[in-house]
Design an enzyme around this catalytic site. Sequence first.
Site, short mmCIF file in Angstrom:
data_model
loop_
_atom_site.label_atom_id
_atom_site.label_comp_id
_atom_site.label_asym_id
_atom_site.label_seq_id
_atom_site.Cartn_x
_atom_site.Cartn_y
_atom_site.Cartn_z
N SER A 139 0.87 -1.19 0.00
CA SER A 139 0.00 0.00 0.00
C SER A 139 0.90 1.23 0.00
O SER A 139 2.03 1.17 0.52
CB SER A 139 -0.85 0.00 1.28
N TYR A 153 -1.72 -0.67 10.49
CA TYR A 153 -1.91 -1.05 9.09
C TYR A 153 -0.68 -0.63 8.26
O TYR A 153 -0.11 -1.44 7.51
CB TYR A 153 -3.19 -0.40 8.55
N1 LIG Z 1 -8.60 -0.61 -1.43
C1 LIG Z 1 -7.54 0.15 -1.26
O1 LIG Z 1 -7.58 1.40 -1.37
C2 LIG Z 1 -6.22 -0.48 -0.92
C3 LIG Z 1 -5.07 0.33 -0.95
C4 LIG Z 1 -3.85 -0.26 -0.67
C5 LIG Z 1 -3.75 -1.60 -0.39
N2 LIG Z 1 -4.90 -2.36 -0.36
C6 LIG Z 1 -4.75 -3.78 -0.04
O2 LIG Z 1 -5.43 -4.55 -1.00
C7 LIG Z 1 -5.76 -5.82 -0.43
C8 LIG Z 1 -7.22 -6.13 -0.75
O3 LIG Z 1 -8.04 -5.23 0.01
P1 LIG Z 1 -9.39 -4.60 -0.57
O4 LIG Z 1 -9.21 -3.14 -0.62
O5 LIG Z 1 -9.81 -5.32 -1.78
O6 LIG Z 1 -10.38 -4.88 0.65
P2 LIG Z 1 -11.60 -5.90 0.81
O7 LIG Z 1 -12.62 -5.68 -0.23
O8 LIG Z 1 -11.99 -5.76 2.26
O9 LIG Z 1 -10.92 -7.33 0.56
C9 LIG Z 1 -10.11 -7.95 1.52
C10 LIG Z 1 -9.99 -9.41 1.14
O10 LIG Z 1 -9.12 -10.04 2.09
C11 LIG Z 1 -9.76 -11.20 2.56
N3 LIG Z 1 -9.35 -11.49 3.94
C12 LIG Z 1 -9.40 -10.69 5.03
N4 LIG Z 1 -8.98 -11.37 6.12
C13 LIG Z 1 -8.67 -12.63 5.70
C14 LIG Z 1 -8.22 -13.80 6.34
N5 LIG Z 1 -7.98 -13.85 7.68
N6 LIG Z 1 -8.01 -14.91 5.59
C15 LIG Z 1 -8.24 -14.90 4.27
N7 LIG Z 1 -8.70 -13.83 3.60
C16 LIG Z 1 -8.91 -12.70 4.31
C17 LIG Z 1 -11.26 -10.93 2.47
O11 LIG Z 1 -11.96 -12.17 2.29
P3 LIG Z 1 -12.85 -12.92 3.39
O12 LIG Z 1 -13.40 -11.89 4.31
O13 LIG Z 1 -13.88 -13.62 2.58
O14 LIG Z 1 -11.88 -13.87 4.03
C18 LIG Z 1 -11.32 -10.13 1.18
O15 LIG Z 1 -11.42 -10.99 0.07
C19 LIG Z 1 -5.46 -5.71 1.07
O16 LIG Z 1 -4.23 -6.32 1.34
C20 LIG Z 1 -5.37 -4.21 1.29
O17 LIG Z 1 -4.57 -3.89 2.40
C21 LIG Z 1 -6.11 -1.84 -0.61
#
Ligand SMILES: NC(=O)c1ccc[n+]([C@@H]2O[C@H](COP(=O)([O-])OP(=O)(O)OC[C@H]3O[C@@H](n4cnc5c(N)ncnc54)[C@H](OP(=O)(O)O)[C@@H]3O)[C@@H](O)[C@H]2O)c1
Length: 247
Positions: A139, A153
């Site tokens: 991130s 985070y």
């Molecule tokens: N969106 C942004 O702006 C942004 C920016 C920078 C980085 N990121 C990174 O991108 C990645 C995806 O996040 P997102 O933004 O797409 O958020 P999201 O929609 O909340 O997706 C998070 C995913 O992680 C899974 N997850 C969470 N805890 C887990 C666990 N204990 N075991 C297995 N799976 C788990 C969730 O699936 P289940 O709940 O079904 O397990 C879900 O599929 C993350 O690493 C986040 O830090 C996002």
Amino acid sequence: MRRNILITGASSGLGAEMARQFAAKGHNLVLTARREDKLQALREELTERHPDLTVVVHRLDVNDHEQVFEVFRKADAELTLDRIIVNAGLGKGAPLGTGRFDANLQTAMTNFVGALAQAEAALELFRARNAGHLVFISSVSALRGLPKTVTTYAATKAGLASLAEGLRLELLNKPIKVSTIFPGYIRSEMNEHVANTPLIVDTVPGVRAMVAAIEAEKATAYVPPWPWIPLARVMRYAPLPLLKRMI
Ligand SMILES: NC(=O)c1ccc[n+]([C@@H]2O[C@H](COP(=O)([O-])OP(=O)(O)OC[C@H]3O[C@@H](n4cnc5c(N)ncnc54)[C@H](OP(=O)(O)O)[C@@H]3O)[C@@H](O)[C@H]2O)c1
């Protein structure tokens, strides 16, 4: 072409959209997360749209470390994995010392220790055949220490970037490739309640930039490139009073 890709955290947000975009480019997929119903629905959507592709789903909690190794090995036996994307992550957190160690611990365990387990399991497979592409979803918050709800985070994402760089150094000029993707703010479940900011982009264009960087096998990539390449530079070097005004 890295034909077969495993994505963790594929039940929503960036992981689910990466699955859609990689499928559209002809990649077979192994999709994992805890919410199996969402994975099944995504599998049906993808196989209907791309009947020639293989899409496998497995329930996986990345905090169950034994399960991480088991699922990765099983997936690799089903579909020899060319690329593994360490994407599962959590945005929970509270200022340190305010009684929410539980939330910060959960974020640290999922985002860093869970990712370490995934990297171990992935490299076990890749080292055995001296091939593969390991991708870490970090991130832009990894660039500096950040205050309050995002302190833990940001630290986990910096840890992830450091882990990836260490591996890249070890594997320099070797066939196993390691990428670190630094997304800016992209719409997903994680930030669905965050008020609109001028910097947030919709899921589809945001993930398009991620997929392009991953397909190019960049060592590091800030995505989307605008405004995050210049902003990353400012974030990296801003003195604390300026950084405080920026965030
Ligand atoms: N969106 C942004 O702006 C942004 C920016 C920078 C980085 N990121 C990174 O991108 C990645 C995806 O996040 P997102 O933004 O797409 O958020 P999201 O929609 O909340 O997706 C998070 C995913 O992680 C899974 N997850 C969470 N805890 C887990 C666990 N204990 N075991 C297995 N799976 C788990 C969730 O699936 P289940 O709940 O079904 O397990 C879900 O599929 C993350 O690493 C986040 O830090 C996002």
